[in-house]
Design an enzyme around this catalytic site. Sequence first.
Site, PDB file in Angstrom:
ATOM      1  N   PHE A   1       2.201   0.316  -8.871  1.00 19.67           N
ATOM      2  CA  PHE A   1       2.841   1.925  -9.530  1.00 19.67           C
ATOM      3  C   PHE A   1       3.940   2.162  -9.225  1.00 19.67           C
ATOM      4  CE2 PHE A   1      -2.052   1.491  -9.984  1.00 19.67           C
ATOM      5  CZ  PHE A   1      -2.378   1.984 -10.529  1.00 19.67           C
TER       6      PHE A   1
ATOM      7  N   VAL B   1       1.267   1.546  -4.573  1.00 20.30           N
ATOM      8  CA  VAL B   1       1.459   2.564  -4.433  1.00 20.30           C
ATOM      9  C   VAL B   1       3.317   2.302  -4.556  1.00 20.30           C
ATOM     10  CG1 VAL B   1       1.951   4.843  -5.094  1.00 20.30           C
ATOM     11  CG2 VAL B   1      -0.074   4.061  -5.147  1.00 20.30           C
ATOM     12  N   CYS B   2       3.776   2.909  -4.924  1.00 22.21           N
ATOM     13  CA  CYS B   2       5.491   2.616  -4.387  1.00 22.21           C
ATOM     14  C   CYS B   2       6.060   3.797  -3.875  1.00 22.21           C
ATOM     15  CB  CYS B   2       6.676   3.070  -5.200  1.00 22.21           C
ATOM     16  SG  CYS B   2       8.349   3.212  -4.800  1.00 22.21           S
ATOM     17  N   ILE B   3       6.665   3.521  -2.277  1.00 22.08           N
ATOM     18  CA  ILE B   3       6.492   4.750  -1.604  1.00 22.08           C
ATOM     19  C   ILE B   3       7.314   5.415  -2.061  1.00 22.08           C
ATOM     20  CG2 ILE B   3       7.599   3.792   0.402  1.00 22.08           C
ATOM     21  CD1 ILE B   3       5.950   5.520   2.733  1.00 22.08           C
TER      22      ILE B   3
ATOM     23  N   ALA C   1       6.540   7.388  -4.621  1.00 24.86           N
ATOM     24  CA  ALA C   1       5.851   8.839  -4.344  1.00 24.86           C
ATOM     25  C   ALA C   1       5.758   9.762  -3.911  1.00 24.86           C
ATOM     26  CB  ALA C   1       4.371   7.945  -3.420  1.00 24.86           C
TER      27      ALA C   1
END
Lengths: 118, 133
Positions: A39, A76-78, A81
């Site tokens: 994501f 999920v891409c940090i 995010a």
Amino acid sequence: MKIAVTIYEGPYNHEASDSAYNFIVAALAKGHEIRGIFFYHDGVYNVTKLMEPPQDDRHIANRWSELGAKGIDIVVCIAAAKRRGIVDSVLVPNVRISGLGQLTMMAIEAERMVIFGD
Amino acid sequence: MAEDIKKIMFTVRKGPHGTIYVYEGLEVKLIMAAYDADISVVFIDDGVYALKAGQNTKELGIKGFEATYGVLVDYEISKVFVDKKSLEDRGLTQDDLVVIGEDEETEEEIRPKVVDADEIAAMMAEQHNILCF
């Protein structure tokens, strides 16, 4: 075939999340392997447990979590995010936050990278 | 093991401002360049505006990222291409584009290379994967 899926758009607002989900379910049914789901951009909003859609509507975050429970790596891409206030504590189960290196490994290891979004 | 290095291409087809796709897409390129992958980037359609030199994002109230294109070669992203027709359609030439680095030996400025649709298609056909932003 080994397939990786990337999703750029948030839930409900855009069909990308639904299309990606339907694509993955269909691919699994055909016997393909899903190397991972990543994501990015507003896509990070797809897996927050804070969402509470009307009961007669699909629950997009739970749906992703159920795919994760089957052993599919959902990342999920940090960086994306953090920008949007998505942190570990708000994620549904079976999803993890990590870096763009994970997207890189998916792009390298999967035979196809399929991207959903504008 | 050089033959095992995967070719990964990025396409940039959207304008640089108005949405975050191009900016966050740039972040992906910088990270991916640190891995064992053969990275190339091609700017098509409104994506060519991202390469226009002399952008000022101050009035937009955003940080802007033109400066980062100036160090692409330092990040070992030197295969940077721009679609000829997309440039022409927008009244731009290679001289309007940002410098992405300089040649180590000649110290000559490097700008994105202008290529036509056939050349882009040939490059795309060689890729292991293509990521669009």
